[in-house]
Design an enzyme around this catalytic site. Structure first.
Site, short mmCIF file in Angstrom:
data_model
loop_
_atom_site.label_atom_id
_atom_site.label_comp_id
_atom_site.label_asym_id
_atom_site.label_seq_id
_atom_site.Cartn_x
_atom_site.Cartn_y
_atom_site.Cartn_z
N THR A 67 -0.32 8.44 -5.73
CA THR A 67 -0.19 7.62 -6.94
C THR A 67 -1.47 6.82 -7.11
O THR A 67 -2.30 6.74 -6.20
CB THR A 67 1.00 6.65 -6.83
N ALA A 124 -0.57 4.92 -1.88
CA ALA A 124 -0.38 3.80 -2.80
C ALA A 124 -1.68 3.01 -2.84
O ALA A 124 -2.14 2.52 -1.81
CB ALA A 124 0.78 2.92 -2.34
N VAL A 136 -2.40 3.77 2.57
CA VAL A 136 -3.09 2.84 1.68
C VAL A 136 -4.33 3.51 1.08
O VAL A 136 -5.20 4.00 1.81
CB VAL A 136 -3.49 1.55 2.41
N LYS A 137 -4.38 3.53 -0.23
CA LYS A 137 -5.47 4.19 -0.95
C LYS A 137 -6.53 3.16 -1.31
O LYS A 137 -6.23 2.14 -1.94
CB LYS A 137 -4.89 4.85 -2.20
N LEU A 138 -7.79 3.48 -0.94
CA LEU A 138 -8.90 2.55 -1.11
C LEU A 138 -10.06 3.24 -1.82
O LEU A 138 -10.30 4.42 -1.59
CB LEU A 138 -9.38 2.05 0.26
#
Length: 234
Positions: A27, A57, A83-85
């Site tokens: 997402t 996310a 965790v998307k960075l």
């Protein structure tokens, strides 16, 4: 190569997951906004639909401190969260900090091999090269995937290459041939992948033959015809 679906629309995830092909979901803030749903609520529902699957996310903070704080909060929502960075200096710093605490990360917006190597050194679980957007610049997105994967293999790097910005089924084929570990695919592309005119033509032919054998219309399924079907090959 594993398949993720790139969406925040729960009904789309439910439909494709029923095919038995999904290993995760990605997402981003744009997808969450488009869904019109609460971020945390959506992540929880996705986790129920795809148990054990990775759920990327993305944080919205731009500074390292903010990314780290937000990343910890998001990771606490569910054990499946990745965790998307963004692939920025702050994103790399946050990746290193979150990884050191056992939090999985997906470093996104990757457009070069040097960027991918930096993400890997920062401890990223996944790095996401954007195939379609690279193609838009006149370069070859699948070649970028191939070079990143080759560099990772030579360096014994465990970071997974996650092909993103998939626009059509051929992008999926190219990513697989280039050695991507994962492709995250929009709902529309999944529906394109499953279809082929010869598949439908073959099915129509088989059912027409079955109807002739049973003296029924082509719409009559074998289970309602009352006799054992005659298997036709070819």
């Amino acid at each position: 190569m594993e398949f993720f679906i790139d969406t925040a629309i729960v009904d789309e995830i439910r439909e494709i997951n029923a095919w038995g092909v999904l290993s995760g979901v990605t997402t981003n803030p744009s997808l969450i906004v488009a869904s019109g749903r609460d971020f945390k609520e959506v992540i929880g529902e996705i986790a129920e639909l795809v148990p054990g699957g990775a759920i990327s996310a993305e944080v919205t903070a731009l500074d390292a401190e903010g990314m780290i704080k937000e990343g910890k909060d998001v990771a606490a929502w569910h054990k499946q969260v990745v965790v998307k960075l963004p692939l920025t200096p702050a994103g790399l710093q946050a990746c290193k900090a979150l990884t050191s605490e056992g939090i999985k990360t997906n470093v996104t917006l990757c457009f070069s091999v040097p960027q991918a190597l930096l993400a890997a050194r920062a401890g990223a679980t996944y790095v996401s090269p954007f195939v379609g957007r690279v193609d838009d610049t006149g370069w070859d997105g699948s070649e970028l995937i191939r070079q990143i994967k080759e560099a990772f293999v030579l360096g014994d790097i465990q970071t997974k290459v996650l092909a993103a910005s998939i626009r059509h089924p051929q992008h999926v084929v190219q990513a697989a041939l280039a050695g991507a570990d994962v492709a995250t695919i929009p709902y529309k592309v999944f529906t394109q992948m499953v279809k082929h005119p010869l598949t439908q033509a073959g099915l129509d032919s088989f059912m027409a033959d079955w109807a002739k054998r049973q003296g029924a219309s082509p719409e009559t399924p074998p289970s309602e015809a009352g006799t054992n079907p005659v298997k036709k090959e070819g």
